[in-house]
Design a protein around this motif. Structure first.
Motif, PDB file in Angstrom:
ATOM      1  N   TYR A 189      10.663  -5.798   2.696  1.00  0.00           N
ATOM      2  CA  TYR A 189      11.907  -6.558   2.834  1.00  0.00           C
ATOM      3  C   TYR A 189      12.738  -6.518   1.549  1.00  0.00           C
ATOM      4  N   ASP A 190      12.540  -5.451   0.773  1.00  0.00           N
ATOM      5  CA  ASP A 190      13.302  -5.326  -0.470  1.00  0.00           C
ATOM      6  C   ASP A 190      14.646  -4.619  -0.278  1.00  0.00           C
ATOM      7  N   GLY A 191      14.996  -4.325   0.976  1.00  0.00           N
ATOM      8  CA  GLY A 191      16.360  -3.872   1.273  1.00  0.00           C
ATOM      9  C   GLY A 191      17.296  -5.060   1.444  1.00  0.00           C
ATOM     10  N   PHE A 214      10.326   0.963   6.613  1.00  0.00           N
ATOM     11  CA  PHE A 214      11.679   0.515   6.268  1.00  0.00           C
ATOM     12  C   PHE A 214      11.744  -0.224   4.933  1.00  0.00           C
ATOM     13  N   ASP A 215      10.664  -0.174   4.165  1.00  0.00           N
ATOM     14  CA  ASP A 215      10.732  -0.657   2.781  1.00  0.00           C
ATOM     15  C   ASP A 215      11.839   0.133   2.062  1.00  0.00           C
ATOM     16  N   VAL A 216      12.495  -0.509   1.106  1.00  0.00           N
ATOM     17  CA  VAL A 216      13.648   0.143   0.465  1.00  0.00           C
ATOM     18  C   VAL A 216      13.233   1.339  -0.398  1.00  0.00           C
ATOM     19  N   HIS A 217      11.936   1.395  -0.728  1.00  0.00           N
ATOM     20  CA  HIS A 217      11.422   2.522  -1.511  1.00  0.00           C
ATOM     21  C   HIS A 217      10.712   3.527  -0.602  1.00  0.00           C
ATOM     22  N   HIS A 218      10.752   4.781  -1.016  1.00  0.00           N
ATOM     23  CA  HIS A 218      10.102   5.827  -0.211  1.00  0.00           C
ATOM     24  C   HIS A 218       8.585   5.642  -0.187  1.00  0.00           C
ATOM     25  N   GLY A 236       0.744  -1.260   0.000  1.00  0.00           N
ATOM     26  CA  GLY A 236       0.000   0.000   0.000  1.00  0.00           C
ATOM     27  C   GLY A 236       0.769   1.302   0.000  1.00  0.00           C
ATOM     28  N   HIS A 237       2.024   1.323   0.435  1.00  0.00           N
ATOM     29  CA  HIS A 237       2.608   2.626   0.819  1.00  0.00           C
ATOM     30  C   HIS A 237       2.854   3.595  -0.335  1.00  0.00           C
ATOM     31  N   HIS A 238       2.809   3.126  -1.593  1.00  0.00           N
ATOM     32  CA  HIS A 238       2.944   4.075  -2.714  1.00  0.00           C
ATOM     33  C   HIS A 238       1.612   4.697  -3.130  1.00  0.00           C
ATOM     34  N   GLU A 289       4.821  -4.631   3.043  1.00  0.00           N
ATOM     35  CA  GLU A 289       4.963  -3.865   1.802  1.00  0.00           C
ATOM     36  C   GLU A 289       5.724  -4.728   0.793  1.00  0.00           C
ATOM     37  N   GLY A 290       6.951  -4.310   0.371  1.00  0.00           N
ATOM     38  CA  GLY A 290       7.666  -5.050  -0.673  1.00  0.00           C
ATOM     39  C   GLY A 290       8.554  -6.174  -0.149  1.00  0.00           C
ATOM     40  N   GLY A 291       9.419  -6.651  -1.053  1.00  0.00           N
ATOM     41  CA  GLY A 291      10.294  -7.793  -0.757  1.00  0.00           C
ATOM     42  C   GLY A 291      10.120  -8.826  -1.853  1.00  0.00           C
ATOM     43  N   TYR A 292      11.102  -8.934  -2.748  1.00  0.00           N
ATOM     44  CA  TYR A 292      10.902  -9.694  -3.995  1.00  0.00           C
ATOM     45  C   TYR A 292      11.890 -10.841  -4.177  1.00  0.00           C
ATOM     46  N   HIS A 293      12.814 -11.005  -3.233  1.00  0.00           N
ATOM     47  CA  HIS A 293      13.661 -12.192  -3.220  1.00  0.00           C
ATOM     48  C   HIS A 293      12.964 -13.183  -2.286  1.00  0.00           C
TER      49      HIS A 293
HETATM   50 ZN    ZN Z   1       9.594  -1.428  -1.981  1.00  0.00          ZN
END
Ligand code: ZN
Length: 346
Positions: A248-250, A161-165, A123-125, A290-294
């Motif tokens: 978790y995309d960081g 703390f998602d890697v994207h703003h 959701g955060h975007h 939120e994200g995390g793709y690995h």
């Molecule tokens: Zn992200």
């Protein structure tokens, strides 16, 4: 502690899927690993109820909600270049918002101390007038507004703390001091927002803190960000609730970003957040995925978060000790100046 922790999950979160990095395999990899681990046998799996359109409209413009539903009903496959749609997407997006709302209500009712919603789409975007960046509705922003309305909260700390703003969340609370939004992200990555100077406006000035880090930062740099910025910030604000946009995309092998976090790095981040929550708000934390793709990194990092939350970890060492970028203290010093604008207002 396991009895005080819940995971919000629904099989229908898998229905919004496509040939895309943000697909159902992200959740199945998490659930497969979770179900294999005996440590989590006692953790409640809570079924969410879908959000109502009225709840979604706390954040999103009616025109956007209506046009999204129309596009889906007319069979559109995409909202924009990044963001796909399926015939199920409207219903699943309401359920994903409902996941974060269910987590919030579990925590605020005292039934749980910590709750993690595994809702998708993320959701955060998503901004008030448009979805973007794989996101249709802004789960965490809607939940923060419901927290204000239903539980009369005046000071909510959102840590992203998602890697994207988290551009969407920033936009929703840009003029408010009732939500302190802190985003740590890879600078110049998607969506290109999240500068240090973007501090909010009006009552919200100083209550929007962006920490853009150069690519390649790892566990040590994130640890410094928490010690120098986020912990002192929380001590000034004294939040009544902490909500977390947990991406978790960081993770160091993530295909969509260039950071260097390890599984232990995520455990360390969670330790810091837990300490803040224990100090200021009786440990109350609401996590929203939120994200995390690995897939492997995502599942293991999520589990690391949960292990810290249930208190079963043996203080995990940050193994990735090598500092990766000499500029981080300069960035931290710049952001530190802005922390002083924050105070407990109400
Ligand atoms: Zn992200």
């Amino acid at each position: 502690m396991a009895k005080q922790v819940g995971i919000v999950y629904h099989e229908d979160f898998l229905l919004h899927t496509s040939n895309h990095p943000e697909y159902k395999g992200r959740l199945t990899s998490i659930m497969d690993l979770l179900n294999k681990d005996k440590m989590f046998a006692q953790i409640a799996k809570i079924e969410p109820t879908p959000a109502t359109v009225e709840e979604v409209a706390l954040v999103h413009k009616k025109e956007y909600i209506v046009s999204l539903e129309e596009k889906i009903n007319e069979g559109f496959n995409n909202l924009d270049l990044d963001t796909y749609l399926t015939p199920h997407s409207f219903r699943v997006a309401l359920l994903s918002v409902g996941g974060t709302l269910t987590a919030l209500r579990e925590v605020m009712s005292g039934r749980k101390k910590v709750c993690f919603s595994l809702g998708r789409p993320p959701g955060h975007h998503a901004e008030p007038e448009r979805g973007m960046g794989f996101c249709l509705f802004n789960n965490i922003a809607i939940a923060a507004l419901v927290a204000q309305k239903e539980f009369d909260l005046k000071r909510i700390l959102i840590i992203d703390f998602d890697v994207h703003h988290g551009n969407g969340t920033e936009k929703v609370f840009y003029d408010s001091s009732n939500v302190l939004f802190v985003s740590v992200h890879q600078s110049a990555a998607y969506p290109g927002t999240g500068g240090i100077a973007d501090l909010g406006v009006g009552n919200g000035y100083g209550y929007n803190i962006n920490i853009p880090l150069p690519p390649g930062c790892s566990d040590v740099e994130y640890d410094k960000v928490f010690r120098h910025i986020i912990i002192p910030l929380a001590d000034r604000y004294e939040p009544e609730l902490i909500m977390i946009s947990a991406g978790y995309d960081g993770y160091r092998d993530d295909p969509l970003a260039n950071m260097g976090l390890t599984v232990n790095g995520y455990a360390n981040i969670t330790q810091h957040i837990k300490k803040i929550a224990d100090k200021h708000c009786e440990g109350k934390m609401v996590f929203s995925l939120e994200g995390g793709y690995h897939l492997d990194g995502l599942a293991k990092s999520f589990l690391a978060t949960m292990k810290v939350v249930i208190g079963s970890d043996k203080r995990m060492e940050i193994t990735n000790q090598k500092s990766s970028d000499k500029n981080i203290m300069e960035i931290i010093k710049k952001v530190e100046k802005n922390i002083k604008k924050v105070d407990r207002k109400v």
